[in-house]
Write an enzyme that holds these catalytic residues in place. Structure first.
Site, mmCIF file in Angstrom:
data_model
loop_
_atom_site.group_PDB
_atom_site.id
_atom_site.type_symbol
_atom_site.label_atom_id
_atom_site.label_comp_id
_atom_site.label_asym_id
_atom_site.label_seq_id
_atom_site.Cartn_x
_atom_site.Cartn_y
_atom_site.Cartn_z
ATOM 1 N N PRO A 279 13.535 19.896 -16.029
ATOM 2 C CA PRO A 279 14.047 18.857 -15.132
ATOM 3 C C PRO A 279 13.015 18.497 -14.065
ATOM 4 C CG PRO A 279 14.902 20.989 -14.479
ATOM 5 C CD PRO A 279 14.074 21.225 -15.733
ATOM 6 N N ARG A 281 13.267 14.817 -11.986
ATOM 7 C CA ARG A 281 14.004 13.951 -11.067
ATOM 8 C C ARG A 281 15.259 14.627 -10.503
ATOM 9 N NH1 ARG A 281 13.809 8.266 -11.745
ATOM 10 N NH2 ARG A 281 13.141 8.647 -13.872
ATOM 11 N N ARG A 317 7.936 2.487 -7.706
ATOM 12 C CA ARG A 317 9.107 2.374 -8.594
ATOM 13 C C ARG A 317 9.783 0.997 -8.539
ATOM 14 N NH1 ARG A 317 13.284 4.885 -9.131
ATOM 15 N NH2 ARG A 317 13.074 5.294 -11.348
ATOM 16 N N TYR A 321 9.524 -0.676 -12.190
ATOM 17 C CA TYR A 321 10.741 -0.576 -13.023
ATOM 18 C C TYR A 321 11.899 -1.410 -12.481
ATOM 19 C CZ TYR A 321 8.269 3.884 -13.834
ATOM 20 O OH TYR A 321 7.333 4.846 -14.064
ATOM 21 N N CYS A 347 -1.431 -7.950 -1.829
ATOM 22 C CA CYS A 347 -1.633 -9.296 -2.370
ATOM 23 C C CYS A 347 -1.142 -9.412 -3.805
ATOM 24 C CB CYS A 347 -3.106 -9.652 -2.287
ATOM 25 S SG CYS A 347 -3.717 -9.385 -0.639
ATOM 26 N N TYR A 376 8.830 10.854 -8.416
ATOM 27 C CA TYR A 376 7.976 9.749 -8.840
ATOM 28 C C TYR A 376 7.706 8.787 -7.683
ATOM 29 C CZ TYR A 376 9.465 11.820 -13.205
ATOM 30 O OH TYR A 376 9.736 12.729 -14.203
HETATM 31 N N1 LLP Z 1 9.472 16.631 -19.774
HETATM 32 C C1 LLP Z 1 8.651 15.679 -20.275
HETATM 33 C C2 LLP Z 1 7.917 15.954 -21.515
HETATM 34 C C3 LLP Z 1 8.508 14.448 -19.610
HETATM 35 O O1 LLP Z 1 7.691 13.526 -20.108
HETATM 36 C C4 LLP Z 1 9.231 14.216 -18.406
HETATM 37 C C5 LLP Z 1 9.103 12.948 -17.696
HETATM 38 C C6 LLP Z 1 10.066 15.247 -17.923
HETATM 39 C C7 LLP Z 1 10.166 16.434 -18.638
HETATM 40 C C8 LLP Z 1 10.861 15.106 -16.663
HETATM 41 O O2 LLP Z 1 11.793 14.096 -16.745
HETATM 42 P P1 LLP Z 1 12.893 13.901 -15.577
HETATM 43 O O3 LLP Z 1 13.776 15.133 -15.567
HETATM 44 O O4 LLP Z 1 12.164 13.748 -14.294
HETATM 45 O O5 LLP Z 1 13.603 12.676 -15.973
HETATM 46 N N2 LLP Z 1 7.903 7.458 -13.425
HETATM 47 C C9 LLP Z 1 9.203 7.257 -14.037
HETATM 48 C C10 LLP Z 1 9.671 8.466 -14.807
HETATM 49 C C11 LLP Z 1 8.682 8.943 -15.869
HETATM 50 C C12 LLP Z 1 9.140 10.182 -16.594
HETATM 51 C C13 LLP Z 1 8.037 10.765 -17.393
HETATM 52 N N3 LLP Z 1 8.358 11.985 -18.083
HETATM 53 C C14 LLP Z 1 10.190 6.850 -12.940
HETATM 54 O O6 LLP Z 1 9.805 6.732 -11.783
HETATM 55 O O7 LLP Z 1 11.356 6.603 -13.237
#
Ligand code: LLP
Length: 423
Positions: A279, A281, A317, A321, A347, A376
């Site tokens: 995890p 986020r 973000r 997105y 800019c 992020y």
């Molecule tokens: N494991 C792997 C292999 C991943 O690629 C990621 C995230 C995670 C775990 C963690 O995922 P989470 O639990 O945080 O959802 N920059 C984007 C999110 C990119 C996620 C990339 N991989 C944003 O700001 O929404």
């Protein structure tokens, strides 16, 4: 009315606090733009996962791409967290905070020889491997180092998770993972990779997924794959279910860790592998805020713009997105809110934090906060427009500290030079 669900950020007498500290007191000293993290919320959210899954005692590898501030990492390592890393830089930060290497999982579709060597030397738990050439390369390097290393294959379950296109990773249209047919063939011929124990299966289908159905579909697919392998005598010691748990930003009602566990754990009954989770986020997203200062407003007759001292380089973000982050004042006032675009000074037309949003009518020089910016946020910032990166602050109870200094101009030109032929 927007109600942020995280109790570490609350108003008292119309002043926003992070735990026991006034946000205004922090930014007066730390300046803006500035990220502020609540230690308590980080710990609480990590523990939510840990407790929900305690029956199987998983290795919880915090996905440090979400937030790799050293104080944040140390907080989690102190809680017993492992780390999910994706680069040599992340490995070095992990070692700086003394993460247990036996709790480090290394993913990424492209790993260089140097990165592989360093990870093997550090004695990480396993590599999550995403292609056959990568597998051959790790085997070659392990042979040279006279080591045998553990590997999980990241399989691509070919699932479309309902989330933003740019953070959806589980389908074969994406670069991630290995298709099931190729993965099966690798497992059945694992003996040819003499310096690898290919004994794990890894999945990660995307990020900010608020419902459990896509996770369950992917896990069931992976388990069926594991069962088929076991009929052929292949033993799986690790099952890594990735990250991706969604959080609250606006009006989502994301599944809780408990509800997620209640659905996942029954599927794992009677299995002998060790569960790994990644995890990101979920642990830090709601634990951080991003503070900016209002410079002024302008009105072109068609639209009103509120211009702030932070730009898309500081917090990407919303531009990248179209992500929604609630914007609230550090000090509430009685003035009627205004509807405007909240924009930065960069800019680019995309340098917008909120479109046609009703926001507090802050006076020039007053502070505004973007909520749920702990994941992020800082990690995706850049120096675009020669802007130094923001400061980061951690609060614990009544204590707070700057845990990442704002960059200086000298930081930005360090390493730059004008060659002799231009002088
Ligand atoms: N494991 C792997 C292999 C991943 O690629 C990621 C995230 C995670 C775990 C963690 O995922 P989470 O639990 O945080 O959802 N920059 C984007 C999110 C990119 C996620 C990339 N991989 C944003 O700001 O929404």
């Amino acid at each position: 009315m927007y109600r942020h669900p995280i109790h570490s950020f609350k108003y008292k007498n119309n002043e926003l606090f992070c735990e026991g500290v006034k946000v205004s007191a922090i930014v007066k000293k730390a300046g803006t733009p500035c990220y502020i993290y609540s230690h308590t919320t980080i710990v609480e959210h990590f523990r939510k996962i840990k407790h929900a899954f305690k029956a199987v005692d998983p290795v919880i590898c915090f996905s440090m791409k979400a937030n790799s501030n050293l104080a944040v990492l140390k907080t989690l390592v102190n809680e017993g967290a492992g780390l999910d890393i994706v680069s040599g830089g992340e490995l070095k930060k992990a070692l700086l905070v003394k993460a247990n290497p036996q709790k480090i999982a290394y993913a990424s579709v492209g790993k260089t020889d140097e990165e592989i060597v360093e990870a093997i030397r550090a004695g990480i738990l396993l590599f999550n491997v995403e292609s056959k050439p990568e597998l051959l390369n790790i085997n070659r390097i392990a042979l040279r180092l006279k080591k045998k290393v553990q590997v999980a294959l990241r399989i691509n379950p070919d699932i479309e998770a309902p989330t933003h296109e740019k953070i959806n990773t589980g389908s074969l249209k994406k670069k991630f993972g290995i298709d099931l047919k190729t993965a099966r063939e690798i497992f059945l011929n694992a003996g040819q990779y003499k310096n690898l124990f290919i004994n794990g299966v890894h999945i990660h289908i995307g990020s900010q997924i608020t419902k459990s159905a896509p996770f369950l579909e992917a896990i069931e697919k992976a388990l069926a794959f594991i069962d088929e392998l076991s009929m052929d005598g292949v033993r799986i010691d690790f099952f890594d279910i990735g990250g991706g748990l969604g959080i609250f930003y606006k009006d989502e009602t994301p599944q809780t860790a408990k509800a997620y566990a209640a659905k996942v754990l029954p599927l794992l009954k009677g299995r002998n592998f060790r569960l790994i989770m990644e995890p990101g986020r979920f642990v830090v997203g709601n634990a951080g805020i991003f503070v900016t200062r209002k410079l002024y407003t302008k009105d072109n007759g068609v639209k009103k713009f509120m211009i702030v001292d932070a730009g898309m380089n500081d917090f990407l973000r919303p531009s990248l997105y179209d992500a929604y982050h609630e914007i609230v004042p550090v000090k509430k006032n009685k003035a009627k809110p205004i509807v405007c675009d909240v924009v930065g000074p960069i800019c680019e037309s995309g340098d917008v934090f909120a479109h046609d949003r009703k926001v507090a009518a802050a006076k020039d020089g007053e502070y505004l906060v973007m909520m749920s910016a702990g994941a992020y946020g800082y990690v995706m910032s850049s120096n675009y427009n020669v802007r130094p990166r923001a400061a980061e602050v951690m609060v614990k109870g009544k204590n707070w500290a700057i845990v990442q200094k704002r960059e200086s101009f000298n930081d930005l030109v360090r390493g730059a030079s004008i060659p002799g032929f231009l002088k």
